[in-house]
Enzyme design. Structure first.
Site, PDB file in Angstrom:
ATOM      1  N   TYR A  48       0.993  -1.445   0.079  1.00 34.42           N
ATOM      2  CA  TYR A  48       0.048   0.050   0.382  1.00 34.42           C
ATOM      3  C   TYR A  48       1.066   1.384   0.114  1.00 34.42           C
ATOM      4  O   TYR A  48       0.336   2.369  -0.831  1.00 34.42           O
ATOM      5  CB  TYR A  48      -0.768  -0.168   1.515  1.00 34.42           C
ATOM      6  CG  TYR A  48      -1.770   1.300   0.964  1.00 34.42           C
ATOM      7  CD1 TYR A  48      -3.296   0.625   0.763  1.00 34.42           C
ATOM      8  CD2 TYR A  48      -2.061   1.885   2.258  1.00 34.42           C
ATOM      9  CE1 TYR A  48      -4.047   2.464   0.173  1.00 34.42           C
ATOM     10  CE2 TYR A  48      -2.382   3.697   1.548  1.00 34.42           C
ATOM     11  CZ  TYR A  48      -4.500   3.057   1.033  1.00 34.42           C
ATOM     12  OH  TYR A  48      -4.446   4.389   0.925  1.00 34.42           O
TER      13      TYR A  48
ATOM     14  N   PHE B 248      -6.721  21.546 -24.407  1.00 36.52           N
ATOM     15  CA  PHE B 248      -7.656  20.051 -24.753  1.00 36.52           C
ATOM     16  C   PHE B 248      -8.905  19.711 -23.553  1.00 36.52           C
ATOM     17  O   PHE B 248      -8.399  20.359 -22.419  1.00 36.52           O
ATOM     18  CB  PHE B 248      -7.171  18.458 -24.864  1.00 36.52           C
ATOM     19  CG  PHE B 248      -7.780  18.048 -25.557  1.00 36.52           C
ATOM     20  CD1 PHE B 248      -8.825  18.231 -27.281  1.00 36.52           C
ATOM     21  CD2 PHE B 248      -8.250  16.144 -25.418  1.00 36.52           C
ATOM     22  CE1 PHE B 248      -8.676  17.280 -27.885  1.00 36.52           C
ATOM     23  CE2 PHE B 248      -8.981  15.419 -25.232  1.00 36.52           C
ATOM     24  CZ  PHE B 248      -9.221  15.872 -26.977  1.00 36.52           C
ATOM     25  N   ASP B 249      -9.482  19.056 -23.740  1.00 37.11           N
ATOM     26  CA  ASP B 249     -10.724  19.271 -22.745  1.00 37.11           C
ATOM     27  C   ASP B 249     -11.443  19.376 -21.582  1.00 37.11           C
ATOM     28  O   ASP B 249     -11.615  19.473 -20.815  1.00 37.11           O
ATOM     29  CB  ASP B 249     -11.803  17.887 -24.010  1.00 37.11           C
ATOM     30  CG  ASP B 249     -11.556  17.127 -23.542  1.00 37.11           C
ATOM     31  OD1 ASP B 249      -9.983  16.657 -22.860  1.00 37.11           O
ATOM     32  OD2 ASP B 249     -12.146  15.868 -24.051  1.00 37.11           O
TER      33      ASP B 249
ATOM     34  N   ASP C 117       1.504  19.931 -20.493  1.00 44.55           N
ATOM     35  CA  ASP C 117       1.079  18.879 -21.255  1.00 44.55           C
ATOM     36  C   ASP C 117       1.336  17.353 -21.744  1.00 44.55           C
ATOM     37  O   ASP C 117       1.954  17.333 -23.246  1.00 44.55           O
ATOM     38  CB  ASP C 117      -0.154  18.620 -21.348  1.00 44.55           C
ATOM     39  CG  ASP C 117      -1.713  17.866 -21.789  1.00 44.55           C
ATOM     40  OD1 ASP C 117      -1.220  16.908 -21.797  1.00 44.55           O
ATOM     41  OD2 ASP C 117      -2.647  18.676 -21.768  1.00 44.55           O
TER      42      ASP C 117
ATOM     43  N   ALA D 139       1.318  14.030 -22.972  1.00 49.24           N
ATOM     44  CA  ALA D 139       0.404  12.940 -23.485  1.00 49.24           C
ATOM     45  C   ALA D 139       1.439  11.936 -24.303  1.00 49.24           C
ATOM     46  O   ALA D 139       0.883  10.781 -24.717  1.00 49.24           O
ATOM     47  CB  ALA D 139      -1.251  13.131 -23.622  1.00 49.24           C
TER      48      ALA D 139
ATOM     49  N   LYS E  34      -1.738   7.965 -23.220  1.00 47.80           N
ATOM     50  CA  LYS E  34      -1.697   7.631 -24.683  1.00 47.80           C
ATOM     51  C   LYS E  34      -0.144   7.229 -25.210  1.00 47.80           C
ATOM     52  O   LYS E  34       0.328   5.944 -25.223  1.00 47.80           O
ATOM     53  CB  LYS E  34      -1.403   8.901 -25.120  1.00 47.80           C
ATOM     54  CG  LYS E  34      -2.922   9.119 -25.874  1.00 47.80           C
ATOM     55  CD  LYS E  34      -3.905   9.897 -24.627  1.00 47.80           C
ATOM     56  CE  LYS E  34      -4.472  10.235 -24.362  1.00 47.80           C
ATOM     57  NZ  LYS E  34      -5.500  10.593 -23.034  1.00 47.80           N
TER      58      LYS E  34
ATOM     59  N   HIS F  76     -19.255  16.581 -24.528  1.00 46.69           N
ATOM     60  CA  HIS F  76     -19.397  15.926 -25.800  1.00 46.69           C
ATOM     61  C   HIS F  76     -19.400  14.336 -25.250  1.00 46.69           C
ATOM     62  O   HIS F  76     -19.685  13.495 -26.510  1.00 46.69           O
ATOM     63  CB  HIS F  76     -18.389  15.850 -26.886  1.00 46.69           C
ATOM     64  CG  HIS F  76     -16.958  16.048 -25.390  1.00 46.69           C
ATOM     65  ND1 HIS F  76     -16.690  16.959 -24.532  1.00 46.69           N
ATOM     66  CD2 HIS F  76     -15.744  14.937 -26.160  1.00 46.69           C
ATOM     67  CE1 HIS F  76     -15.260  17.246 -24.636  1.00 46.69           C
ATOM     68  NE2 HIS F  76     -14.804  16.226 -25.076  1.00 46.69           N
TER      69      HIS F  76
END
Length: 488
Positions: free
Chosen positions: A74, A136-137, A227, A229, A270, A463
């Site tokens: 853990y 991005f979203d 960011d 990804a 990604k 969306h």
């Protein structure tokens, strides 16, 4: 093999997943049941799934084998340290928090940085403005739900599908500094450098531009978050296009790129190829206070800071995936596959954004000029593509852009794009040829495709779960009704 004109995929296929072939009549009913929203389709009803490359691709042998090394303690898991060491080696960052995926990192760092600005400067968060080459979203959504405005400062070529440029994902540095001054530097809690820039079509950002952003940010004491990804794809484009880096390895370019940020948030689903996983990392002790606050929030929202929502085996797999993502031949093949698809679509008269790293982006505004932005031409195109060929794709346009949280008005969108996202090592060239053939049929019927309007509109990230129906064009007979759920 440099003397061969056509090189096959740099991998062997060992496990296959059967897919179901369906009829046009079946797909017509399926998209209606899904509320004219491809997100809500059952995956078994999809023949080629180009919705996203997030966690949908193949994993490598080494990644799968690494799962068996998982330490499921853990706290203090040795698998955590394997992951943290990989982050240090690849990005040069000292402080690592694993998360279940990218939005897990965003839901931690975004409120922490906004709260830090509030506390230190005595400011009202509703007057704050976060800046990016393009949010991005989910990053935009987390910014907005924390009562901060998300503003994009991209170059003028970014969304012009008629223009090619080496780094269409770049920030407009003049606009960036102007936006900081307009908001007041104290009111800018963070800048997000998105690499590659997904909303602009998977377009890369140059090291020179990342460096310029970081210099401006340091001038005004604003933290920069990368960011990340598609960090490896961005490094490949730098290697191929930016002067001075042609002889650099992907690993060296990645390490250099991350000098120009204070932290990184990553959906590891990604480029790092894992089915589930993410990262929130900070460069060094200059961000220690933020790191400590994020660790505290991680316990509340993700899990203990040394597992953060991931099992030990998943952390081991991610540590390997970060390295495997940077293979030169892998990146060359992957980006070449996207280029092949874009070239094929352009050859039949379907206008696309310049080929990026992870997807072909069709200019739906040009293919469906009769559908206005408020009726979501790219989303309508996604529905048509599914009914014609069983291919699921995703809109990157006005529907994704959403509404201004303050006024409720639709935010303007620079382009109406349909993203055909290629999962890693999943589809072959034959699949690409089938997609191109499907677009020939879609293009032939383009004038008859109808716009859409909401029957259910969620307040945030609409969306994903919205439901819609077709809109009958003005002046068209109502004898043949538009498709909507009630017809099923």
């Amino acid at each position: 093999m440099e003397n061969f004109k056509h090189l096959p995929e740099p991998f062997r296929i060992r496990v296959v997943e059967p897919v179901k072939r369906t009829t046009r009549e079946y797909r017509d009913q399926a998209i209606l049941k899904a509320g004219m929203n491809p997100f809500l389709l059952d995956s078994e009803d999809v023949f080629i799934d180009l919705l996203t490359d997030s966690g949908t691709g193949s994993v490598t042998q080494n990644m799968q084998a690494a799962m068996l090394r998982g330490d499921e303690a853990y706290s203090g898991s040795r698998s955590y340290y394997a992951l943290a060491n990989a982050v240090k080696e690849i990005f040069g960052y000292d402080l690592t928090i694993p998360t279940h995926q990218g939005r897990g990192a965003e839901q931690i760092y975004i409120p922490v940085l906004i709260k830090k600005r509030e506390k230190e400067k005595g400011l009202d968060r509703t007057k704050m403005v976060a800046l990016s080459n393009y949010f991005f979203d989910t990053t935009q959504g987390h910014t907005q739900v924390n009562c901060c405005v998300a503003k994009n400062v991209y170059i003028k070529e970014a969304f012009d599908t008629g223009v090619n440029a080496d780094f269409k994902g770049n920030f407009d540095l003049e606009k960036l500094e102007a936006a900081i001054l307009e908001a007041g530097a104290d009111n800018v809690p963070y800048i997000v450098s998105t690499i590659t820039c997904n909303s602009a079509g998977g377009q890369p950002v140059s090291i020179a531009n990342l460096k310029g952003v970081y210099e401006i940010a340091r001038k005004y004491d604003i933290p920069v978050i990368m960011d990340s990804a598609r960090f490896a794809e961005n490094a490949y484009f730098i290697q191929q296009r930016e002067p001075g880096y042609q002889d650099w390895s992907i690993e060296a370019i990645t390490l250099e790129s991350y000098k120009y940020a204070d932290g990184l948030a990553m959906s590891a689903k990604k480029d790092a190829m894992v089915p589930m996983g993410g990262l929130l990392c900070f460069k060094d002790e200059s961000m220690l206070d933020v790191y400590n606050e994020c660790r505290t929030l991680c316990v509340v929202q993700e899990g203990f800071p040394t597992y953060g929502g991931l099992e030990g085996g998943a952390m081991e797999r991610l540590a390997v995936g970060l390295h495997d993502a940077m293979r030169q031949d892998w990146l060359e093949y992957r980006i070449g596959q996207v280029q092949y698809l874009v070239d094929g679509l352009e050859a039949i008269g379907v206008v696309c954004q310049q080929a990026g790293g992870h997807a072909a982006f069709v200019d739906a505004g040009k293919l469906l000029p009769h559908i206005p932005a408020e009726q979501f031409p790219a989303h309508a195109l996604a529905c048509e593509l599914y009914t014609v060929a069983g291919i699921r794709a995703v809109e990157i346009g006005s529907m994704l852009q959403g509404r201004d949280p303050a006024t409720g008005k639709q935010l303007p969108c620079p382009a109406e794009l349909l993203r055909l996202t290629i999962p890693r090592a999943t589809y072959t060239q034959t699949h690409m040829d089938f997609i191109i053939e499907a677009f020939e049929k879609v293009k032939a019927n383009a004038a008859n495709v109808k716009g859409l309007e909401f029957t259910y509109e969620p307040p945030v990230l609409r969306h994903f779960t919205a439901r819609l129906k077709e809109v009958e064009p003005v002046g068209v007979s109502q004898q043949v009704p538009a498709r909507e759920l009630e017809e099923v």
